[in-house]
Every structure is written in C-alpha cells, then in structure tokens.
Motif scaffolding. Sequence first.
Motif, short mmCIF file in Angstrom:
data_model
loop_
_atom_site.label_atom_id
_atom_site.label_comp_id
_atom_site.label_asym_id
_atom_site.label_seq_id
_atom_site.Cartn_x
_atom_site.Cartn_y
_atom_site.Cartn_z
N TYR A 57 0.84 -1.20 0.00
CA TYR A 57 0.00 0.00 0.00
C TYR A 57 0.88 1.25 0.00
O TYR A 57 2.05 1.20 0.37
N LEU A 58 0.29 2.37 -0.41
CA LEU A 58 0.96 3.66 -0.41
C LEU A 58 0.07 4.71 0.21
O LEU A 58 -1.17 4.59 0.17
N CYS A 59 0.69 5.74 0.81
CA CYS A 59 -0.06 6.90 1.29
C CYS A 59 -0.14 7.93 0.17
O CYS A 59 0.89 8.28 -0.41
N ARG A 60 -1.36 8.38 -0.12
CA ARG A 60 -1.55 9.37 -1.17
C ARG A 60 -2.23 10.61 -0.60
O ARG A 60 -3.21 10.50 0.15
N ARG A 61 -1.69 11.78 -0.92
CA ARG A 61 -2.30 13.01 -0.45
C ARG A 61 -3.64 13.25 -1.13
O ARG A 61 -3.82 12.91 -2.30
N ALA A 62 -4.56 13.82 -0.38
CA ALA A 62 -5.88 14.11 -0.93
C ALA A 62 -5.78 15.15 -2.04
O ALA A 62 -4.92 16.04 -2.00
N VAL A 63 -6.64 15.04 -3.02
CA VAL A 63 -6.65 15.98 -4.15
C VAL A 63 -7.48 17.20 -3.78
O VAL A 63 -8.59 17.09 -3.26
N SER A 64 -6.93 18.38 -4.01
CA SER A 64 -7.62 19.62 -3.69
C SER A 64 -8.68 19.94 -4.74
O SER A 64 -8.84 19.22 -5.73
N SER A 65 -9.41 21.03 -4.52
CA SER A 65 -10.47 21.42 -5.45
C SER A 65 -9.93 21.78 -6.83
O SER A 65 -10.64 21.75 -7.82
N GLU A 99 -12.01 16.94 0.92
CA GLU A 99 -12.11 18.38 1.17
C GLU A 99 -12.86 18.65 2.47
O GLU A 99 -12.49 19.55 3.24
N ALA A 100 -13.89 17.85 2.76
CA ALA A 100 -14.63 18.01 4.01
C ALA A 100 -13.74 17.72 5.21
O ALA A 100 -13.81 18.40 6.24
N TYR A 101 -12.86 16.71 5.05
CA TYR A 101 -11.93 16.39 6.16
C TYR A 101 -10.96 17.54 6.39
O TYR A 101 -10.64 17.89 7.53
N GLN A 102 -10.49 18.15 5.31
CA GLN A 102 -9.59 19.30 5.46
C GLN A 102 -10.30 20.46 6.16
O GLN A 102 -9.71 21.14 7.00
N HIS A 103 -11.58 20.67 5.82
CA HIS A 103 -12.35 21.72 6.49
C HIS A 103 -12.54 21.41 7.97
O HIS A 103 -12.53 22.30 8.82
N THR A 157 -10.41 19.56 9.90
CA THR A 157 -9.14 19.74 10.62
C THR A 157 -8.76 21.21 10.75
O THR A 157 -8.06 21.60 11.69
N SER A 158 -9.22 22.04 9.82
CA SER A 158 -8.89 23.48 9.89
C SER A 158 -9.91 24.26 10.71
O SER A 158 -9.75 25.47 10.91
N GLY A 159 -10.99 23.59 11.17
CA GLY A 159 -11.96 24.25 12.03
C GLY A 159 -13.13 24.88 11.30
O GLY A 159 -14.00 25.49 11.92
N ILE A 160 -13.18 24.77 9.98
CA ILE A 160 -14.30 25.35 9.22
C ILE A 160 -15.59 24.59 9.52
O ILE A 160 -16.66 25.18 9.63
N LEU A 161 -15.49 23.26 9.66
CA LEU A 161 -16.64 22.43 10.00
C LEU A 161 -16.47 21.86 11.40
O LEU A 161 -15.36 21.43 11.77
N ASP A 162 -17.56 21.84 12.19
CA ASP A 162 -17.50 21.15 13.48
C ASP A 162 -17.77 19.67 13.24
O ASP A 162 -18.07 19.23 12.13
N SER A 163 -17.64 18.87 14.31
CA SER A 163 -17.72 17.41 14.16
C SER A 163 -19.10 16.96 13.68
O SER A 163 -19.23 16.04 12.86
N VAL A 164 -20.17 17.63 14.16
CA VAL A 164 -21.53 17.23 13.77
C VAL A 164 -21.76 17.49 12.28
O VAL A 164 -22.24 16.64 11.54
N SER A 165 -21.37 18.69 11.84
CA SER A 165 -21.54 19.04 10.42
C SER A 165 -20.69 18.14 9.54
O SER A 165 -21.11 17.71 8.46
N PHE A 166 -19.47 17.86 10.02
CA PHE A 166 -18.56 17.01 9.25
C PHE A 166 -19.14 15.61 9.04
O PHE A 166 -19.15 15.08 7.93
#
Length: 539
Positions: free
Chosen positions: A172-180, A411-415, A417-426
């Motif tokens: 397996y490999l680790c792959r960075r998430a693709v941005s918008s 993208e939702a996970y990045q939001h 971790t950066s605090g844009i979304l709270d856990s419930v919304s996420f």
Amino acid sequence: MNWDCRLEENRKSIGIVRVSGKGQEAGVSFEVQEREILKYCQEIGLELDRVAKFSESAKDHEERKKYDAEINYTLKNNIKHLIFYMSDREARNLTDLERNTKLILRGTVVVHHVHERKVYWRKTSVNDITMRNISGSFNTAFSMLNAAKVTDALIAKAELGWFPCAVAPLGYLCRRAVSSTGREGSRGISIIVPDPNPIVQRLLLREFDLRAKGFSVREIHKKILAEKLPIPPVLKTYSMKGVEYRLKNRFYHGYFKWAGKEYRGIHELIIPADVLKKVEAMNKGRIIRTRPDGPMSGWIRCGDPSCGCLFVYDPRPKAIISTGEVKTFRYYHCTDGKNTHGGSLKGFRTTEEELFEQFGRVFSKITISSRMADDISKAIRARKDQSATESKKKFDEYKRTLKELERKEDEAYQHFTSGILDSVSFKRVVTRLRNEKDRTNDLLASEQQPLSVTTAHSVENILQLCNTLELQWKSLCAFEKVEILKRVVSNPVFAHGTLRYELRKPFHVISEMREKEEWWDCPDSNWGPLRCQRSALTN
C-alpha cells in the motif's frame, strides 16, 4: 541585544538546527535556520565549530537523543555558545529549559536565539531569565495543545475507516488528498491506496498463498528468495520477521489498531477472502486439510431420494496370496447417516476406477473441433466490439462521479481539521457523500460492461480446454482429474451403479452448440444463437 562577545574569551560556538519531523526536511526549514545562524555568527564575531542538523521532536525530554548528544559534545569540547534560530528550536519542554538555565547561570554556556536577538549568559538579569522561562512555558503549552489537536484529528480519521499512519504496510501507499483544483495538497489528508507496482503485489500475494497452503514462515522466506520475487528496495530488508509480521497483520484483513482500539478500515483489500481465511486459521494453529484422503471423498452424494448423504473414501488393503504383496483397493460408499439403507450398501458402493470411467464420458459431450472454437472466439470478439462504446461511456461517467465524491470527502476532512466544520456538520456531510457513493457504486455494478479482453481470453481458454481435455485425461493423477472434473461438472450423485451429474453453465452451453455445429458454417447471419447465449458462456 545588550551583550558584547568581547565579554567572553571563549568564542567557540555550535549551531543547532532542528525540525520536528521527516516531513519538514524537504522544505526550507533547515536552510533558513542554517543561513541565519551563519549570518549571526559573522555579525557578532563568534567562531562556529559546526552546525548540527537533525529531525527530532522537542516536546519530550526522554525522546531527545540527538539533542542530548549535541549538548554533551558541547560540554566535552569546551564550546561556550549554543546558537538556536528561535526559542522553540531550543526546547518545548520544561525539563530541557531548566537544565539549560542552570548551565547559563553557572557560566558554562551562553544561549543565543537568533530570530529574537536574545542572548542569555551568566550576568543576564533576573527579569530576562523570568521572561525566558515564561516564553518556554508558552512553547510547552503550544506543543501540548497542538498534540491534542492532532490526536483528536487522527482518531476522527480512524473512526471514518482511514488508516491514520503516514507509513503504509507493504503493498500500500499513502496518497495526499486531491484539492479542489485537482492538485495534491502538501498538508491534506492522506489516504491508503494499493501500491500499483505489480511486483510488490505479486510478492505479497505469493506470501499469503504459500501460507494458506501450509508453508512455514521459514519455508516461505526461503522460497520467495529462490523465486527472486523481492525488488531491490524490498530485498535489502526482506526477512522472516517481516514475512511473519505481514501474515499476522490485521491490516490485510481490513482492520487496523489506533490508540489501543481496533477499527474497521475502508481501504481496498489486496488478498482474496478465501486465502485470508486459510491464513488466519494457520496462524491460530488450525491446519486446513486441502485434500481428503480420497480425491472424491465428500463430493459425490447418494442418489437415493430418501438419503442424499455423502460418499466417503474407504480403502481396503488386501494381500495377494500368490506374491504376498499388499494392494490397496480404493472403494467409495455412502455414509448412510440417515440409516436409509439398513446397513446394506449394495448398489451404493463402488470403486474409484469405476467412478473415473463414468466421469470420463463427459468429455465426449464437450469436445469441439478447432474450427468451431475459432468460430466462437470470432463471434465473441464481434459482439464485444459492437457493445463496447456505449458501455464504456456509462462506466467512465460513474467512475468520474465516484472520483468527485471522494474529492469532496477529502475536502470536508480538510475543512474539519482546519476548524471550518464542526464534528456534527462534518459527520453529516460525510454520511451524505457516502450514501451517494453507495448509490453510484450500485449503478456501476448494475451497468453491464462490454466483454473485456480478459474475459475473451478466459473464453478462449475454456474452448482450448474443451479441445484438449480428452487427450490429457489419461495422463493426470487422481487428484488432478478431480480438480478438472469440479470445473466441468456439478452435483454428482451415485445410485445402483450409475453416476449422474450436471454440466456447469459454460460447458453445458458448449455441449448444446456442439450438437448444432452447422450453425457455424455460414458467416454473420448464423451468429444469432451465440448472441442469445453469450452471457451464459462467459459467466
């Protein structure tokens, strides 16, 4: 800075350049720190002995092995000045901060913070020392808060089924998430994907396959090396310990442990489920018998409608009077588990030789000519080309939809971790996205794809098998014959000396086509029968 280097006769210094982890080494952190330290030493007239560069966290004193080695080197070699780029490069824990403060007040060392233009030496005022301790406390608190935030984020990632570690197991490999924008982010979520290298995949599959067949770890290691499967980067560290670790690693079964808890992963499995089941049994000390004593034991059933029990192998050794040789006669009989036959197995006992003789007649039903095999292959290829364009278009559309949904989830996970979304919304967003992914996967599965090249090759292999089986039959051993028979026939039953069975779907279709071989004498107009039975032939 109210300190003059002329106040100290010893001007020997050492620059300590530190980053927290391997991920920062490729950036400019090392370069910036070293450049500023060199510039600082020239500016105030210090003699730089060397610049020590290493990756190490500063939050735990017990883990700072490289840092301690540099401090000890400084003390042993009578180096007076310790130069750091910033205060947090020196320490993010109170233990190191207190130790260095004592060395400063004793006059053993002088500590320099280049960026803040601060110098701490034996005559530094109490107020400055106090501010130094306060600054160190802030650095410690920041490190603890940052660690707590990262821990929470990694647990949230594990709960979603993604392996939080930055280093994936072999295969397996680790792959960075693709941005918008379609580019991989440098600090985005990393997901686990199968290694596309076919050699690595083949190595991993071979290890598990050998273990499923009962090989020991030592035997697997020796056999893999003899087959020259490991690629050079893997070969350097290829060991029995590594083989055992992979065979027992729950990650390959779809699970992983994080923070003392096991989670169900959503990463794609590489090893087939049946192989994993056998390997798990082997690891628990349960030996899976891959072959019964008799090749047909437990496969054939009794043909009496009121019985239906399995036939078992019942060898009978007998001594030949004339020669004294002991010969084993290979019998099979019904187990009579329902006591249907009343202890009398007459008509429900037979020899292995008789069973093979009756099974051998099946090949006359499925043997086809080379001409017919060529005609069937030609018709399948024509049908494949006819339907490929439309099916591929729909297939690609669903694939693009799935890729877009995966991007939105990353993208939702990045939001989050950066605090844009709270856990419930996420969690609400992720649930919606995954429901859409499930629906799209169902559409993808329901869309019948065109006959692929691999499927076409499989059909050709079946046709070739039909053309050669009768010739190969006599040269095969008993177990090989049964393996072939299980591919061709199903539901064998025996009663009163007669063996009955059903041809499996592809061979049943071929048998019907064989009876009407004149269908293939003409070109396109006579390919219609195959169009009706193509799916049956290839399933």
